[in-house]
Design an enzyme around this catalytic site. Structure first.
Site, PDB file in Angstrom:
ATOM      1  N   ASP A  40      -5.858 -20.984   2.897  1.00  0.00           N
ATOM      2  CA  ASP A  40      -5.185 -22.327   2.410  1.00  0.00           C
ATOM      3  C   ASP A  40      -5.572 -22.459   0.773  1.00  0.00           C
ATOM      4  O   ASP A  40      -6.744 -23.100   0.609  1.00  0.00           O
ATOM      5  CB  ASP A  40      -5.702 -23.249   3.158  1.00  0.00           C
ATOM      6  CG  ASP A  40      -4.546 -24.717   2.914  1.00  0.00           C
ATOM      7  OD1 ASP A  40      -3.766 -24.511   1.936  1.00  0.00           O
ATOM      8  OD2 ASP A  40      -4.948 -25.700   3.776  1.00  0.00           O
ATOM      9  N   ARG A  69       0.902  -1.200  -0.007  1.00  0.00           N
ATOM     10  CA  ARG A  69       0.071   0.178  -0.057  1.00  0.00           C
ATOM     11  C   ARG A  69       0.824   1.470   0.014  1.00  0.00           C
ATOM     12  O   ARG A  69       0.321   2.234  -0.502  1.00  0.00           O
ATOM     13  CB  ARG A  69      -0.930  -0.237   1.238  1.00  0.00           C
ATOM     14  CG  ARG A  69      -2.129  -1.100   1.073  1.00  0.00           C
ATOM     15  CD  ARG A  69      -2.937  -1.026   2.255  1.00  0.00           C
ATOM     16  NE  ARG A  69      -3.978  -1.955   2.121  1.00  0.00           N
ATOM     17  CZ  ARG A  69      -4.010  -3.157   2.895  1.00  0.00           C
ATOM     18  NH1 ARG A  69      -2.903  -3.239   4.025  1.00  0.00           N
ATOM     19  NH2 ARG A  69      -4.845  -4.059   2.845  1.00  0.00           N
ATOM     20  N   LYS A 119       5.798 -29.955 -10.341  1.00  0.00           N
ATOM     21  CA  LYS A 119       6.268 -28.796 -11.313  1.00  0.00           C
ATOM     22  C   LYS A 119       6.234 -29.322 -12.775  1.00  0.00           C
ATOM     23  O   LYS A 119       6.090 -28.697 -13.616  1.00  0.00           O
ATOM     24  CB  LYS A 119       7.451 -28.155 -10.745  1.00  0.00           C
ATOM     25  CG  LYS A 119       7.393 -27.447  -9.274  1.00  0.00           C
ATOM     26  CD  LYS A 119       6.433 -26.201  -9.928  1.00  0.00           C
ATOM     27  CE  LYS A 119       6.352 -25.480  -8.407  1.00  0.00           C
ATOM     28  NZ  LYS A 119       5.325 -24.388  -8.500  1.00  0.00           N
ATOM     29  N   TYR A 122       7.220 -32.886  -5.058  1.00  0.00           N
ATOM     30  CA  TYR A 122       7.428 -31.632  -5.727  1.00  0.00           C
ATOM     31  C   TYR A 122       7.495 -31.690  -7.127  1.00  0.00           C
ATOM     32  O   TYR A 122       7.068 -30.758  -7.845  1.00  0.00           O
ATOM     33  CB  TYR A 122       8.104 -30.832  -4.918  1.00  0.00           C
ATOM     34  CG  TYR A 122       8.464 -29.328  -5.283  1.00  0.00           C
ATOM     35  CD1 TYR A 122       7.681 -28.250  -5.086  1.00  0.00           C
ATOM     36  CD2 TYR A 122       9.905 -29.223  -6.155  1.00  0.00           C
ATOM     37  CE1 TYR A 122       8.011 -27.109  -5.602  1.00  0.00           C
ATOM     38  CE2 TYR A 122      10.059 -27.716  -6.487  1.00  0.00           C
ATOM     39  CZ  TYR A 122       9.150 -26.979  -6.409  1.00  0.00           C
ATOM     40  OH  TYR A 122       9.321 -25.623  -6.941  1.00  0.00           O
TER      41      TYR A 122
END
Length: 262
Positions: free
Chosen positions: A62, A50, A156, A152
């Site tokens: 989540d 901001r 990807k 993981y």
């Protein structure tokens, strides 16, 4: 004369690392923000954004859950999302058979399920307007079997592939899809993944600000994909001609627990 409203950017995983830097770049380029993360510090990050003179809506949710994604989508309050930077994701180190399956599933649901659900919701709006840009954070990890980081790397590989398929489906709609493929980056990733005692977890890593700028610039140019960093470009080129079994063994030497001391 009334001034035109600022365009809106929606950035996930924006509390730290690459996502934080992506949100910051968007703000510096005149985008209002809807930012999200699964940690309370997303609110502190929003305060910093901001200060760059833009409106910011922060959502702590989540994004592995459809409910969390729905909350994020609603936070745009009907404003058209000009750019979607789907960056949220996390890893999990260690041998797959030794992992808590609920944690492994959370990686899949964050990196894949929640991501593509959000992309579908926002992408439909973009297609209807025949305008918009989508940046997906994939990884060079998607090019190699991730021994001791198997889930993981698999997620990807999915994102890397999905981004090109979606890009092709949208090629005549005015909506572009770009996949950012970083290598190891100096973020909280390895700590959250429990990989502090691995070689890759302790080695020198790329600057997330540099990675984010590479991704943002590629997205704004409408490019299909971009690998950040010349070393990572070289690694992906080598991976494309290296047998999968050899790649898995190389990855093991980087990601197996205890390799930090070897």
């Amino acid at each position: 004369m009334a001034t035109a409203p600022r365009p809106l950017a929606l950035v996930t995983g924006a509390s730290a690392g690459i996502g934080y830097e992506l949100a910051k770049i968007c703000a510096q380029n005149g985008f209002d923000l809807v930012v999200a993360a699964d940690q309370p510090k997303i609110h502190a990050a929003a305060q910093e954004f901001r200060r760059l003179g833009v409106e910011v809506e922060a959502v702590e949710a989540d994004l592995a859950t459809m409910e969390g994604v729905d909350r994020l989508y609603t936070a745009a309050r009907g404003r058209p999302v000009e750019v979607l930077l789907a960056n949220a994701g996390h890893g999990l180190g260690g041998a797959f058979l030794d992992q808590d399956f609920s944690q492994a599933r959370h990686v899949i649901d964050t990196n894949i399920t929640g991501t593509i659900y959000l992309v579908q919701k926002v992408g439909r709006d973009m297609r209807a307007r025949r305008a918009g840009r989508i940046l997906l954070t994939g990884s060079i990890a998607g090019f190699m079997p991730g021994a001791f980081q198997a889930v993981y790397n698999g997620t990807k590989a999915f994102i890397d592939s999905f981004s090109f398929a979606l890009r092709n489906e949208l090629k005549d709609t005015g909506v572009t899809v770009t996949c950012l493929m970083p290598g190891a980056t100096e973020t909280e990733f390895f700590e959250r993944a429990g990989m502090e005692d691995t070689k890759v977890g302790t080695m020198k890593k790329d600057d997330p600000a540099d990675v984010a700028k590479t991704g943002f610039d590629a997205m704004m140019k409408g490019e299909g994909d971009v690998v950040s960093g010349w070393k990572n470009k070289l690694q992906t080129a080598i991976a494309s001609v290296t047998p999968a079994g050899m790649l898995a063994e190389q990855h093991r030497k980087q990601a197996e627990p205890g390799t930090a001391q070897r």
